[in-house]
Design a protein around this motif. Structure first.
Motif, PDB file in Angstrom:
ATOM      1  N   GLY A   8       1.084  -1.108  -0.151  1.00 53.14           N
ATOM      2  CA  GLY A   8       0.437  -0.369  -0.017  1.00 53.14           C
ATOM      3  C   GLY A   8       0.757   1.247   0.054  1.00 53.14           C
ATOM      4  N   THR A   9       1.841   1.100   1.114  1.00 61.51           N
ATOM      5  CA  THR A   9       3.130   2.720   0.569  1.00 61.51           C
ATOM      6  C   THR A   9       3.332   2.782  -0.764  1.00 61.51           C
ATOM      7  N   GLU A  10       3.869   1.751  -1.046  1.00 66.51           N
ATOM      8  CA  GLU A  10       4.536   1.675  -2.068  1.00 66.51           C
ATOM      9  C   GLU A  10       3.815   2.062  -3.648  1.00 66.51           C
ATOM     10  N   ARG A  11       2.414   2.173  -3.633  1.00 67.98           N
ATOM     11  CA  ARG A  11       1.641   2.608  -4.399  1.00 67.98           C
ATOM     12  C   ARG A  11       0.904   3.786  -3.861  1.00 67.98           C
ATOM     13  N   GLY A  12       1.748   4.711  -2.731  1.00 68.27           N
ATOM     14  CA  GLY A  12       0.632   5.968  -2.665  1.00 68.27           C
ATOM     15  C   GLY A  12      -0.297   5.846  -2.502  1.00 68.27           C
ATOM     16  N   THR A  13      -0.723   4.802  -1.296  1.00 72.51           N
ATOM     17  CA  THR A  13      -2.325   4.217  -0.392  1.00 72.51           C
ATOM     18  C   THR A  13      -1.886   3.458   0.010  1.00 72.51           C
ATOM     19  N   PRO A  14      -1.057   4.656   1.557  1.00 74.47           N
ATOM     20  CA  PRO A  14      -0.500   3.730   3.397  1.00 74.47           C
ATOM     21  C   PRO A  14      -1.905   3.149   3.841  1.00 74.47           C
ATOM     22  N   ALA A  45       0.867   0.472 -10.737  1.00 73.97           N
ATOM     23  CA  ALA A  45       1.697   0.217  -9.538  1.00 73.97           C
ATOM     24  C   ALA A  45       2.225  -0.686  -8.450  1.00 73.97           C
ATOM     25  N   GLY A  46       3.952   0.193  -8.779  1.00 71.37           N
ATOM     26  CA  GLY A  46       4.674  -0.919  -7.656  1.00 71.37           C
ATOM     27  C   GLY A  46       5.708  -1.574  -8.388  1.00 71.37           C
ATOM     28  N   VAL A  47       6.284  -2.298  -7.567  1.00 75.24           N
ATOM     29  CA  VAL A  47       7.885  -3.950  -8.229  1.00 75.24           C
ATOM     30  C   VAL A  47       7.033  -4.554  -9.667  1.00 75.24           C
ATOM     31  N   SER A  88     -10.602  -1.642  -2.300  1.00 72.03           N
ATOM     32  CA  SER A  88      -9.128  -0.782  -2.683  1.00 72.03           C
ATOM     33  C   SER A  88      -7.915  -1.769  -1.705  1.00 72.03           C
ATOM     34  N   THR A  89      -8.881  -2.943  -0.430  1.00 75.71           N
ATOM     35  CA  THR A  89      -7.189  -3.579  -0.172  1.00 75.71           C
ATOM     36  C   THR A  89      -6.930  -4.820  -0.761  1.00 75.71           C
ATOM     37  N   ARG A  90      -7.864  -4.857  -1.769  1.00 77.67           N
ATOM     38  CA  ARG A  90      -7.463  -6.984  -2.007  1.00 77.67           C
ATOM     39  C   ARG A  90      -6.791  -6.824  -3.369  1.00 77.67           C
ATOM     40  N   PRO A  91      -6.152  -5.830  -3.838  1.00 77.66           N
ATOM     41  CA  PRO A  91      -5.666  -6.052  -4.756  1.00 77.66           C
ATOM     42  C   PRO A  91      -3.901  -5.826  -3.839  1.00 77.66           C
ATOM     43  N   LEU A  92      -3.696  -4.587  -2.776  1.00 76.58           N
ATOM     44  CA  LEU A  92      -2.639  -5.229  -2.292  1.00 76.58           C
ATOM     45  C   LEU A  92      -2.089  -6.489  -1.182  1.00 76.58           C
TER      46      LEU A  92
END
Length: 441
Positions: free
Chosen positions: A32-38, A138-140, A58-62
């Motif tokens: 979540g932090t990596e994607r700008g949504t901590p 977004a992300g690695v 919004s949490t499921r993809p994380l």
């Protein structure tokens, strides 16, 4: 008050990671932090998810990303027990559906009848899919280049060669595994727009090939799903020719199942929307239209189209080249199918013989056995029992080396066809050999 059911899918994945509840929460927060949504999830939240409380959308993809990184493979909504996301510009639903399909398809072995082609109602028109690209999350993410596209293209070619030689029973699981483990992650990777389009185009053709293999095995519903994924990917890449090629492939499936009017509709759509109009492409399209019209019972249109296919093939600069594998030998096969569907059994036998005279020596064993089986069946219809038995003898000699559902079904029909002729020595020999050769699954 209803009791929530535990999320067995998510629990199984959690066990596979070997993580504690706290570690899963930490990794979700990190993504979540990596994607700008901590986020600030802790153990109680993970405990609730495992017990059936649905995480926020919004949490499921994380969660999926965290699990994917740990397990080093794609994890989908369905696998984790979450509702599949609707397509929008911010998700990767087409890729997720492709992963789920690839994992599940080898377990499906059912045959569907005419209602199968109700799925055609959901096939997107070219304007609806053109340029539709899925956003890279977004992300690695690894970056892809032309070497990855070439890998997918070359692997598709190798799988096609193996399928042509040995049939789909062994090759399709390899294709499905390659889609899930290699191609799907590439589709989710970052890279220049043109590279991503090329990757989606390459993936579209792999979906088409895997669907074609599923048809060979009689897994008709699974084939349809691969074809539709191929259409969506072709549209996302802007590859109009791939879209029409796959649409024609669905027509081939329909006509082989005897759904003439649907096959016509699909073949006409493929031909009408094709961005190329050279003679070789016209032969490729109109040959399929001819077969479709013949099965639909439209004699005049079938004959018109097969004549157009012949003219187009004659206009092609070199008969040794092909488009989509379409060459004079394939045209002769289509002529045979048109004649047979219109009631001219003798003419269909003559055209099949022409097909074999025109075949390249390097053409596939699978198609040779399938078309030889057709030839034997039609020779028997003409009362040429000894000739049919000789053709079947050649089929049975080669049959052990090929694993093809279509060829299996032809061989399985031999005892029924020869049952009335067992007083004939040649027929009795083939009858007994075929009983010993039939594969049972």
């Amino acid at each position: 008050m209803a009791t929530r059911e535990p999320n067995e899918g998510l629990a199984s994945l959690h066990r596979e990671t070997g993580w504690t509840l706290r570690q899963l929460a930490q990794w979700v927060n990190r993504v979540g932090t990596e994607r700008g949504t901590p986020t600030k999830y802790q153990q109680p939240s993970v405990h609730q998810w495992l017990n059936g409380h649905m995480p926020k959308e919004s949490t499921r993809p994380l969660i999926l990303e965290a699990l994917s990184r740990k397990l080093e493979r794609p994890v989908t909504h369905t696998e984790a027990g979450f509702p599949a996301p609707a397509f929008n510009a911010e998700d990767c639903s087409v890729v997720e559906e492709l992963i789920d399909l690839g994992r599940q398809d080898v377990e499906r072995r059912h045959f569907l009848g005419a209602s199968l082609f109700s799925i055609v109602l959901t096939i997107p028109d070219w304007p609806d899919v053109m340029g539709r690209m899925e956003a890279v999350q977004a992300g690695v993410k690894p970056r892809i280049g032309m070497s990855e596209v070439e890998l997918v293209t070359q692997m598709t070619d190798r799988l096609s060669e193996t399928y042509d030689d040995l049939g789909g029973r062994h090759t399709r699981p390899m294709a499905a595994a390659f889609l899930v483990n290699t191609v799907a992650p590439y589709l989710r990777s970052d890279g220049p727009t043109e590279i991503r389009k090329a990757m989606m185009s390459a993936a579209a053709f792999l979906c088409y090939l895997t669907g074609w293999m599923a048809v060979d095995e009689g897994a008709q519903g699974t084939a349809q799903k691969y074809y539709v994924k191929g259409l969506e990917l072709a549209g996302a890449s802007g590859d109009h020719m791939a879209y029409c090629h796959i649409l024609r492939g669905i027509s081939v499936q329909a006509v082989d199942l005897g759904h003439g009017s649907m096959a016509v509709r699909l073949a006409d759509a493929a031909s009408a929307t094709s961005p190329q109009t050279g003679p070789r492409v016209r032969a490729f399209m109109t040959g399929q239209q001819a077969h479709s019209f013949a099965v639909a019972g439209d004699r005049s249109e079938a004959l018109r189209c097969i004549r157009e296919a012949e003219r187009s093939m004659n206009q092609a600069e070199s008969t040794s080249q092909t488009f989509g594998g379409y060459d004079p030998a394939t045209l002769a096969y289509h002529e045979s199918q048109v004649r047979y569907a219109l009631g001219d059994v003798k003419g269909s036998v003559d055209s099949l013989k022409s097909h074999f005279r025109l075949r390249d020596p390097d053409d596939t064993r699978r198609s040779a056995l399938r078309f030889s089986s057709m030839l034997a069946e039609r020779q028997l219809e003409l009362g040429l029992l000894d000739v049919a038995c000789q053709t079947w003898r050649q089929v049975l000699d080669e049959y052990p080396s090929v694993r093809s559902g279509k060829v299996d079904r032809h061989v399985a029909s031999i005892p029924r066809l020869l049952q009335p002729h067992r007083t004939n020595a040649a027929a009795r020999e083939i009858y007994e050999r075929s009983l010993l050769s039939i594969r049972r699954y």
